[in-house]
Each structure stands twice: as C-alpha cells, then as structure tokens.
Motif scaffolding. Structure first.
Motif, short mmCIF file in Angstrom:
data_model
loop_
_atom_site.label_atom_id
_atom_site.label_comp_id
_atom_site.label_asym_id
_atom_site.label_seq_id
_atom_site.Cartn_x
_atom_site.Cartn_y
_atom_site.Cartn_z
N ILE A 55 0.83 -1.21 0.00
CA ILE A 55 0.00 0.00 0.00
C ILE A 55 0.86 1.26 0.00
O ILE A 55 0.49 2.26 -0.58
CB ILE A 55 -0.99 0.00 1.20
N GLY A 56 2.03 1.20 0.59
CA GLY A 56 2.90 2.38 0.66
C GLY A 56 3.50 2.77 -0.66
O GLY A 56 3.95 3.89 -0.84
N SER A 57 3.51 1.86 -1.65
CA SER A 57 4.07 2.19 -2.96
C SER A 57 2.99 2.57 -3.97
O SER A 57 3.29 2.88 -5.11
CB SER A 57 4.91 1.03 -3.49
N MET A 58 1.72 2.57 -3.53
CA MET A 58 0.63 3.00 -4.42
C MET A 58 0.57 4.52 -4.49
O MET A 58 1.07 5.21 -3.61
CB MET A 58 -0.72 2.50 -3.91
N GLN A 59 -0.08 5.01 -5.52
CA GLN A 59 -0.32 6.44 -5.64
C GLN A 59 -1.45 6.86 -4.70
O GLN A 59 -2.39 6.09 -4.48
CB GLN A 59 -0.68 6.80 -7.08
N PRO A 60 -1.40 8.08 -4.17
CA PRO A 60 -2.45 8.54 -3.25
C PRO A 60 -3.86 8.45 -3.83
O PRO A 60 -4.81 8.13 -3.09
CB PRO A 60 -2.07 10.00 -2.97
N ASN A 62 -5.09 6.20 -5.82
CA ASN A 62 -5.53 4.81 -5.72
C ASN A 62 -5.84 4.42 -4.27
O ASN A 62 -6.80 3.70 -4.00
CB ASN A 62 -4.48 3.87 -6.30
N ILE A 63 -5.01 4.90 -3.36
CA ILE A 63 -5.26 4.63 -1.94
C ILE A 63 -6.57 5.27 -1.51
O ILE A 63 -7.38 4.66 -0.80
CB ILE A 63 -4.09 5.17 -1.07
N GLN A 64 -6.82 6.48 -1.99
CA GLN A 64 -8.06 7.18 -1.65
C GLN A 64 -9.28 6.43 -2.18
O GLN A 64 -10.29 6.32 -1.51
CB GLN A 64 -8.01 8.60 -2.21
#
Length: 127
Positions: A55-60, A62-64
């Motif tokens: 999750i830490g390497s995803m773009q914000p 996508n996380i949102q």
C-alpha cells in the motif's frame, strides 16, 4: 396514641424533573452515537488499508479510492475526498483524515464533532 409515619420517596414533580433530564441526555446521545460510529468506521478502514501489502508504494489517488470503497460499505457520508491528505514518508505514506460532522440539536443549536485520524502506510503493508 396516634403516631403518623413520615412518607418517604420521590414526588411526582421530582420524578418528572429526573425524567426530563434523563430524556435530554438520551436525546443528545442519540445525536452523538452516529458521529462516533462513523469515526470508528473511518479508523477501521484506515487500519485495514495499512494491512494491505504494498500500500505504501501506491499512488495517493488509488489509496483514496480504496479508502472510499471501504467507507461506502459502512455508509459513511461525512468524509469527502478533500478531507483526506497524504504526506510522503521515507517508507510509504502518512494518511490523514480530518473532517467535521454537524448535527442539529434543538432549534438553532448544533452538535459539532471534529475528527482527525492519522495512519502510516508502509511499503510492506505492515510495520
């Protein structure tokens, strides 16, 4: 010999006052409970995101999207995309959800709840 015993107990007026006070606090509790229940759902969604691998390497963005999918399931309606902020951290992101809930109480008096939660999202998923 007549002896009168003094009666003890609560009078009708006192009972009504106690009933009104208890009723008021129950009414306020009914207004507050959904706000805190939603905050619990937000924090739970954030914690479940933190356990996702990578999750830490995803773009914000996508996380949102993942966060709002989880919030949609919990019927959260007060958190908006503008309330979610991301800060870069050396091994991932720090996600902050800061929002306000306003509920009418009596007349022009509102109950306002301000909630601010932070969650670290690392590249490995779990720190």
């Amino acid at each position: 010999m007549n002896s009168m015993k003094a009666q003890r107990g609560i009078t009708l007026t006192s009972f009504l006052v106690v009933l009104i006070v208890v009723g008021f606090f129950l009414y306020v509790g009914m207004k507050l409970f959904p706000m805190y229940q939603e905050n619990y759902a937000v924090r739970s969604a954030m914690k479940s995101l933190a356990n996702e691998p990578g999750i830490g390497s995803m773009q914000p963005a996508n996380i949102q999207k993942l966060l709002f999918k989880r919030l949609y399931i919990n019927y959260s309606e007060n958190v908006k995309p503008a309330n979610v902020k991301f800060d870069r951290k050396d091994n991932g992101w720090t996600m902050r959800v800061n929002y306000e809930v306003r509920r009418p109480l009596i007349g022009n008096i509102d109950v306002v709840g301000k909630f601010d939660s932070t969650q670290d999202l690392s590249r490995s998923g779990v720190e």
